[in-house]
Each structure stands twice: as structure tokens, then as C-alpha cells.
Scaffold this motif. Structure first.
Motif, PDB file in Angstrom:
ATOM      1  N   ALA A  79      -9.512 -69.929  83.974  1.00 41.46           N
ATOM      2  CA  ALA A  79      -9.721 -68.537  83.553  1.00 41.46           C
ATOM      3  C   ALA A  79      -9.857 -68.464  82.037  1.00 41.46           C
ATOM      4  O   ALA A  79     -10.694 -67.714  81.522  1.00 41.46           O
ATOM      5  CB  ALA A  79      -8.554 -67.665  84.026  1.00 41.46           C
ATOM      6  N   HIS A  80      -9.047 -69.243  81.328  1.00 45.23           N
ATOM      7  CA  HIS A  80      -9.124 -69.293  79.871  1.00 45.23           C
ATOM      8  C   HIS A  80     -10.523 -69.739  79.436  1.00 45.23           C
ATOM      9  O   HIS A  80     -11.156 -69.099  78.597  1.00 45.23           O
ATOM     10  CB  HIS A  80      -8.059 -70.264  79.341  1.00 45.23           C
ATOM     11  CG  HIS A  80      -7.893 -70.250  77.861  1.00 45.23           C
ATOM     12  ND1 HIS A  80      -6.933 -69.515  77.228  1.00 45.23           N
ATOM     13  CD2 HIS A  80      -8.566 -70.888  76.886  1.00 45.23           C
ATOM     14  CE1 HIS A  80      -7.015 -69.695  75.926  1.00 45.23           C
ATOM     15  NE2 HIS A  80      -8.018 -70.538  75.694  1.00 45.23           N
ATOM     16  N   MET A  81     -10.990 -70.820  80.033  1.00 47.46           N
ATOM     17  CA  MET A  81     -12.318 -71.337  79.692  1.00 47.46           C
ATOM     18  C   MET A  81     -13.400 -70.340  80.091  1.00 47.46           C
ATOM     19  O   MET A  81     -14.365 -70.122  79.358  1.00 47.46           O
ATOM     20  CB  MET A  81     -12.554 -72.687  80.381  1.00 47.46           C
ATOM     21  CG  MET A  81     -13.876 -73.318  80.025  1.00 47.46           C
ATOM     22  SD  MET A  81     -14.107 -73.570  78.246  1.00 47.46           S
ATOM     23  CE  MET A  81     -12.885 -74.810  77.922  1.00 47.46           C
ATOM     24  N   GLY A  82     -13.243 -69.720  81.260  1.00 50.29           N
ATOM     25  CA  GLY A  82     -14.221 -68.728  81.706  1.00 50.29           C
ATOM     26  C   GLY A  82     -14.307 -67.538  80.758  1.00 50.29           C
ATOM     27  O   GLY A  82     -15.405 -67.076  80.424  1.00 50.29           O
ATOM     28  N   PRO A  90     -20.325 -76.863  83.278  1.00 53.04           N
ATOM     29  CA  PRO A  90     -19.640 -77.821  84.170  1.00 53.04           C
ATOM     30  C   PRO A  90     -18.685 -78.761  83.426  1.00 53.04           C
ATOM     31  O   PRO A  90     -17.593 -79.055  83.916  1.00 53.04           O
ATOM     32  CB  PRO A  90     -20.797 -78.611  84.803  1.00 53.04           C
ATOM     33  CG  PRO A  90     -21.985 -77.724  84.664  1.00 53.04           C
ATOM     34  CD  PRO A  90     -21.776 -76.934  83.407  1.00 53.04           C
ATOM     35  N   VAL A  91     -19.078 -79.215  82.248  1.00 53.59           N
ATOM     36  CA  VAL A  91     -18.215 -80.102  81.458  1.00 53.59           C
ATOM     37  C   VAL A  91     -16.962 -79.353  81.013  1.00 53.59           C
ATOM     38  O   VAL A  91     -15.844 -79.881  81.116  1.00 53.59           O
ATOM     39  CB  VAL A  91     -18.985 -80.648  80.229  1.00 53.59           C
ATOM     40  CG1 VAL A  91     -18.063 -81.441  79.313  1.00 53.59           C
ATOM     41  CG2 VAL A  91     -20.167 -81.481  80.673  1.00 53.59           C
ATOM     42  N   LEU A  92     -17.148 -78.125  80.537  1.00 56.85           N
ATOM     43  CA  LEU A  92     -16.012 -77.334  80.069  1.00 56.85           C
ATOM     44  C   LEU A  92     -15.048 -76.999  81.205  1.00 56.85           C
ATOM     45  O   LEU A  92     -13.826 -77.080  81.031  1.00 56.85           O
ATOM     46  CB  LEU A  92     -16.509 -76.056  79.390  1.00 56.85           C
ATOM     47  CG  LEU A  92     -17.311 -76.252  78.101  1.00 56.85           C
ATOM     48  CD1 LEU A  92     -17.905 -74.926  77.625  1.00 56.85           C
ATOM     49  CD2 LEU A  92     -16.451 -76.879  77.018  1.00 56.85           C
ATOM     50  N   LEU A  93     -15.570 -76.639  82.364  1.00 54.47           N
ATOM     51  CA  LEU A  93     -14.692 -76.314  83.499  1.00 54.47           C
ATOM     52  C   LEU A  93     -13.988 -77.553  84.045  1.00 54.47           C
ATOM     53  O   LEU A  93     -12.832 -77.475  84.476  1.00 54.47           O
ATOM     54  CB  LEU A  93     -15.475 -75.597  84.590  1.00 54.47           C
ATOM     55  CG  LEU A  93     -15.818 -74.139  84.279  1.00 54.47           C
ATOM     56  CD1 LEU A  93     -16.707 -73.548  85.368  1.00 54.47           C
ATOM     57  CD2 LEU A  93     -14.565 -73.306  84.104  1.00 54.47           C
ATOM     58  N   THR A  94     -14.673 -78.695  84.021  1.00 54.31           N
ATOM     59  CA  THR A  94     -14.026 -79.941  84.450  1.00 54.31           C
ATOM     60  C   THR A  94     -12.869 -80.274  83.519  1.00 54.31           C
ATOM     61  O   THR A  94     -11.770 -80.625  83.974  1.00 54.31           O
ATOM     62  CB  THR A  94     -15.049 -81.098  84.481  1.00 54.31           C
ATOM     63  OG1 THR A  94     -16.093 -80.760  85.397  1.00 54.31           O
ATOM     64  CG2 THR A  94     -14.394 -82.406  84.894  1.00 54.31           C
TER      65      THR A  94
END
Length: 184
Positions: free
Chosen positions: A125-128, A149-153
Motif C-alpha cells: 500500500a505504501h508503494m502503491g 512490477p519491480v517496485l511492488l516485488t
């Protein structure tokens, strides 16, 4: 007749300030560590927020998280900059998902979300939240979507780490010889 207003901090205010101070120190230390990919940091200060949430309550965790973002940004020199706005948006989104999951835990006790699940959900959620603000306010370019995708991973991996650390720390605190019941 003049009225005097006395503001007295109680014990709860003191331990919230202590946890916030610890989170701020970790936040500042982590800000000084270079990362290979911009925007990816372990978020170890979030361990403190999760410990406060797990051992105390959501309101205390909100205070710790928001104080960390505000005071940390002032001390680092990023207050009201894009970095601050990204940090604040991420913090608000992670607090929102934590509030939903804590509510879920109360409604459906057998389906509890543990520390690792809370850590992963909060980190994603923070990254989103950060990604949404970055995309809509700063870099509205489709090329930015290739980083998602890299950031969420990374968020899932670091969220699992912070959740595991918070869970381990809570177990350690609960099993310590002078462990008192958490103040609520």
C-alpha cells in the motif's frame, strides 16, 4: 477572569514519543544509505510502527507513523518537497490498509492476518500510494509503469522482512522477564 490551560503529557504520550523517536532515528539512518534503484528502501522504521500496532493499538501506530514522517522530513530537510509528499502519501496508504486489516482481524478472528501479512500489505500500500502520487503529480509518463512490477516485488520482500522483524520483536518483548502487559 483568566483561564489557564494546562497540557500534561500522560504515560501514553511518553511511550508514543519514545517509539516515534526510535522510528525517526531509523528513518534518518536509512535515508543516508544509498540504494541501487531509486525509490527502493527497506523501510525498517516501519518495524516500529508494526510493533506499536501489534502491542498497543491503531491510534498509537498512526501517531508514531505520522510523527516519523513529519519530524523525519524536517530533520532530513525534505519537508514539503516531492520526497516528503511521496513519503506522506505512502504512510497514509499503509495506515489505511493496516486499519482495514485490523478491523478484519476483529471481525473474523479465525482469519487473522499476522505480522508478516500486515507488513506485506502495508509495504505494498505504501508503494502503491507513492507510485500513484509520483505518476499523477510528478512523472505522468507511461514508461514509469514499467517500474511498477519491480517496485511492488521489492515492497513485498521488504514488507515480509519488516513484518517478520516486528513479529520476532513482539515475541521477544512478550517473553522478556520484565514484560508487562502492554499499555492500552
Amino acid at each position: 477572569m483568566t483561564r489557564r490551560i494546562h497540557l500534561h503529557a500522560g504515560p501514553r504520550d511518553h511511550w508514543i514519543a519514545g517509539f516515534a523517536a526510535l522510528a525517526i532515528v531509523i528513518h534518518i539512518l536509512e535515508a543516508g544509505v544509498p540504494t541501487p534503484i531509486p525509490g527502493i528502501k527497506p523501510g525498517l522504521a516501519n518495524v516500529i510502527t508494526l510493533v506499536v500496532l501489534l502491542r498497543h493499538d491503531l491510534l498509537a501506530a498512526i501517531w508514531v507513523q505520522l510523527l516519523r514522517v513529519l519530524v523525519g522530513s524536517v530533520l532530513i530537510g525534505s519537508f514539503l518537497t516531492p520526497t516528503f509528499l511521496l513519503s506522506l502519501s505512502g504512510a497514509l496508504c499503509s495506515l489505511a490498509i493496516l486499519a482495514l486489516l485490523i478491523g478484519w482481524n476483529r471481525l473474523l478472528p479465525p482469519a487473522r492476518v499476522g505480522p508478516i501479512g500486515l507488513g506485506v500489505a502495508a509495504a505494498c500500500a505504501h508503494m502503491g500510494g507513492q507510485f500513484f502520487v509520483a505518476y499523477t503529480a510528478f512523472i505522468p509518463h507511461p514508461g514509469l509503469l514499467t517500474l511498477l512490477p519491480v517496485l511492488l516485488t521489492a515492497a513485498m520482500l521488504f514488507g515480509a522482512l519488516t513484518g517478520w522483524l516486528a513479529g520476532a520483536l513482539c515475541l521477544r518483548l512478550d517473553n522478556s522477564p520484565d514484560a508487562a502487559a502492554p499499555a492500552r
